[in-house]
Design an enzyme around this catalytic site. Sequence first.
Site, PDB file in Angstrom:
ATOM      1  N   ARG A  97       2.172  14.226   0.113  1.00 42.73           N
ATOM      2  CA  ARG A  97       2.994  14.235   1.317  1.00 42.73           C
ATOM      3  C   ARG A  97       2.088  14.207   2.553  1.00 42.73           C
ATOM      4  O   ARG A  97       1.009  14.793   2.545  1.00 42.73           O
ATOM      5  CB  ARG A  97       3.832  15.522   1.308  1.00 42.73           C
ATOM      6  N   THR A 371      12.726   4.128   1.985  1.00 43.00           N
ATOM      7  CA  THR A 371      11.827   4.848   1.061  1.00 43.00           C
ATOM      8  C   THR A 371      11.948   4.081  -0.240  1.00 43.00           C
ATOM      9  O   THR A 371      12.733   3.143  -0.316  1.00 43.00           O
ATOM     10  CB  THR A 371      12.301   6.318   0.886  1.00 43.00           C
ATOM     11  N   ASN A 391       9.215   6.917   5.614  1.00 38.23           N
ATOM     12  CA  ASN A 391      10.420   7.461   6.238  1.00 38.23           C
ATOM     13  C   ASN A 391      11.425   6.363   6.569  1.00 38.23           C
ATOM     14  O   ASN A 391      11.980   5.787   5.664  1.00 38.23           O
ATOM     15  CB  ASN A 391      10.112   8.357   7.433  1.00 38.23           C
ATOM     16  N   GLU A 410       7.085  10.156   9.592  1.00 38.18           N
ATOM     17  CA  GLU A 410       7.528  11.307   8.808  1.00 38.18           C
ATOM     18  C   GLU A 410       7.574  12.592   9.632  1.00 38.18           C
ATOM     19  O   GLU A 410       8.163  13.583   9.190  1.00 38.18           O
ATOM     20  CB  GLU A 410       6.564  11.465   7.627  1.00 38.18           C
ATOM     21  N   ASP A 413      10.744  14.416   9.905  1.00 44.87           N
ATOM     22  CA  ASP A 413      11.271  15.310   8.857  1.00 44.87           C
ATOM     23  C   ASP A 413      11.025  16.784   9.175  1.00 44.87           C
ATOM     24  O   ASP A 413      11.555  17.661   8.494  1.00 44.87           O
ATOM     25  CB  ASP A 413      10.652  14.973   7.493  1.00 44.87           C
ATOM     26  N   SER A 443      13.176  15.480   1.161  1.00 45.00           N
ATOM     27  CA  SER A 443      14.263  15.458   0.184  1.00 45.00           C
ATOM     28  C   SER A 443      13.894  14.623  -1.035  1.00 45.00           C
ATOM     29  O   SER A 443      14.695  14.489  -1.965  1.00 45.00           O
ATOM     30  CB  SER A 443      15.530  14.867   0.816  1.00 45.00           C
ATOM     31  N   GLY A 462      16.898   7.459   0.201  1.00 49.00           N
ATOM     32  CA  GLY A 462      18.193   7.777   0.805  1.00 49.00           C
ATOM     33  C   GLY A 462      18.161   9.006   1.688  1.00 49.00           C
ATOM     34  O   GLY A 462      19.208   9.569   2.000  1.00 49.00           O
TER      35      GLY A 462
HETATM   36  O1  DON Z   1      10.932  12.807   2.700  1.00 54.06           O
HETATM   37  C1  DON Z   1      12.097  12.601   3.026  1.00 54.06           C
HETATM   38  O2  DON Z   1      13.015  13.331   2.714  1.00 54.06           O
HETATM   39  C2  DON Z   1      12.423  11.366   3.833  1.00 54.06           C
HETATM   40  N1  DON Z   1      11.297  10.987   4.628  1.00 54.06           N
HETATM   41  C3  DON Z   1      12.859  10.271   2.910  1.00 54.06           C
HETATM   42  C4  DON Z   1      13.312   9.075   3.666  1.00 54.06           C
HETATM   43  C5  DON Z   1      14.178   8.180   2.877  1.00 54.06           C
HETATM   44  O3  DON Z   1      14.495   8.402   1.744  1.00 54.06           O
HETATM   45  C6  DON Z   1      14.689   6.989   3.578  1.00 54.06           C
HETATM   46  N2  DON Z   1      15.503   6.193   2.677  1.00 54.06           N
HETATM   47  N3  DON Z   1      16.421   5.579   2.708  1.00 54.06           N
END
Ligand code: DON
Length: 560
Positions: A97, A371, A391, A410, A413, A443, A462
Amino acid sequence: MLLSRRLCLLLVALVWAMPVAAKAARGAAQAGIATAHPLATRAGEEILAAGGNAFDAAVAISAALAVVEPTASGLGGGAFWLLHEAKSGRQILVDAREVAPGAASHDMYLDAQGQPRAGVTLNGPLAAGIPGAPAGLVHLARRYGRLPLAKTLAPAIRYAEEGVEVTRAMELGLRFRAADARGSPAFAALYLPGGKPVVAGDVLRFPDLARTLRRLAGAGRAGFYEGPVAQQLVDGVRAAGGIWTLDDLARYAVIERQPLRTGYRGMTIVSAPPPSSGGVAFANVFNILGGYDLAGLATVDQKHLTIEAMRRAYRDRAIYLGDPAFVTMPLDRLLSPFYAAGQRTSILLDRATPSIQLSGLLAEAGEGTNTTHFSVLDPRGNRVAGTMSINTWFGSAFIAPGTGVILNNEMDDFSIKTGVANGFNLIGAEANSIAPGKRMLSSMSPTFLESGRGVAILGTPGGSRIISMVLIAAQAWADGADARQMVALKRYHHQYFPDAVVYEDGAFTPEEQAGLEAKGHELELSSRSYGNMQVVTWDRATGRVEAASDPRGAGDVTVY
Ligand code: DON
């Protein structure tokens, strides 16, 4: 004499059969791959065929996706790879991450009045965390793979040099991001040549990205986090108003974590621990649901209880979860069946609980996407569920000149202020506030489902909806659904705030819809279908492997 010859033959047969039997008991005899892009699936196939294991294939697939699906993930982003090593039975979550840069601060996205500044967590290099994906690829390859990076990164390098076709998703992503992208000349030169966004069918070559990949292949993590690439990244970021330093890059560290396990209806859900919120949320939801005889209830009540469990899990996510290196989380409590029993006492069968009545946090906001996820199983039974991200579409829409690397956004987030929603309408609190070197809560939930029936390897993009998508698919698997049915399921989602059930057309029958509304749920039809789930399953009894790619996406699978 005759007897001993027979005995000999029997022994030979036994010795010959033993490894086969052991192999069948241990894992798959077939391999399966599901990814969001046919060329990423081909890259995985190529590496398995060259003698690589699932971890080598994961490196090749992740790197290929960075080239062929640049809207979604890449070297400028982060990843969680959930691994199962067949020979030891060990399961590991490789956490690559992103982290906040050293100069990041608690209120960096607020104005003098303490109000959020528009767009800064999403566009341009100030939105970018320090990438983890390149270090993660090197870690995966060196610690778990059999092949050198020069081999596993070769398909990605080839795609970048020979060129790849612009997809519909890229065209669509650019429609969303073209205005922001103009702030990055290197991004615009690639994706908006002559000021006009590229369209599906155009062929794009990525010579800078190919060079960066070659450096990674040649020098390992130093090829990205030190030397000329690091310098180009820092120079480009700082020239455009970002705050990265060479030290931030040099310090980036991959972390191996113990996955979280939850039992539900005879299966074990293995998923990502904090700084992902997936594993804790699954524990919360399935511990709550485990206390009901769901099969004995009408489907509207089953869905009502699932929504109520989601509401509570997302509330806890918002309040308690963050980077374990920075916050003390009450995980013992959150993961305990007694806590779930307490949660059940607040759930009514005939009425939705308004989120506002649960103690917690409140807010509202806009939307965002992208993502990527892939699932891979090799013939020895090694598995990887990988979810990678920059992201939102094309991340921060910023490329540091010369690198070819699209930087993530990111930082969005993080909870930039308690109760202020991010791009996925998620709210958070101090636990997920910004601090230097801290990982932002995610997530992303790469997941294994394990039971007497076999194994499922799954995940999806998602944003906030990742968790509800995976948990609905897990419920379906417990009910006997196969890979294809899991990815095709119509989805519904509740994330505590906003207090509404978002659903895809077809997720509820008219009767269920009426029943849920009568209980007080506010139902909101999603304007479009969402998610891009990739599933590989292995059947314990037959040894059969199946792979399925979400019909909503343009992915591809292979089984052989
Ligand atoms: O880490 C996360 O929760 C988000 N950055 C994920 C982003 C994501 O899944 C976008 N997709 N459609």
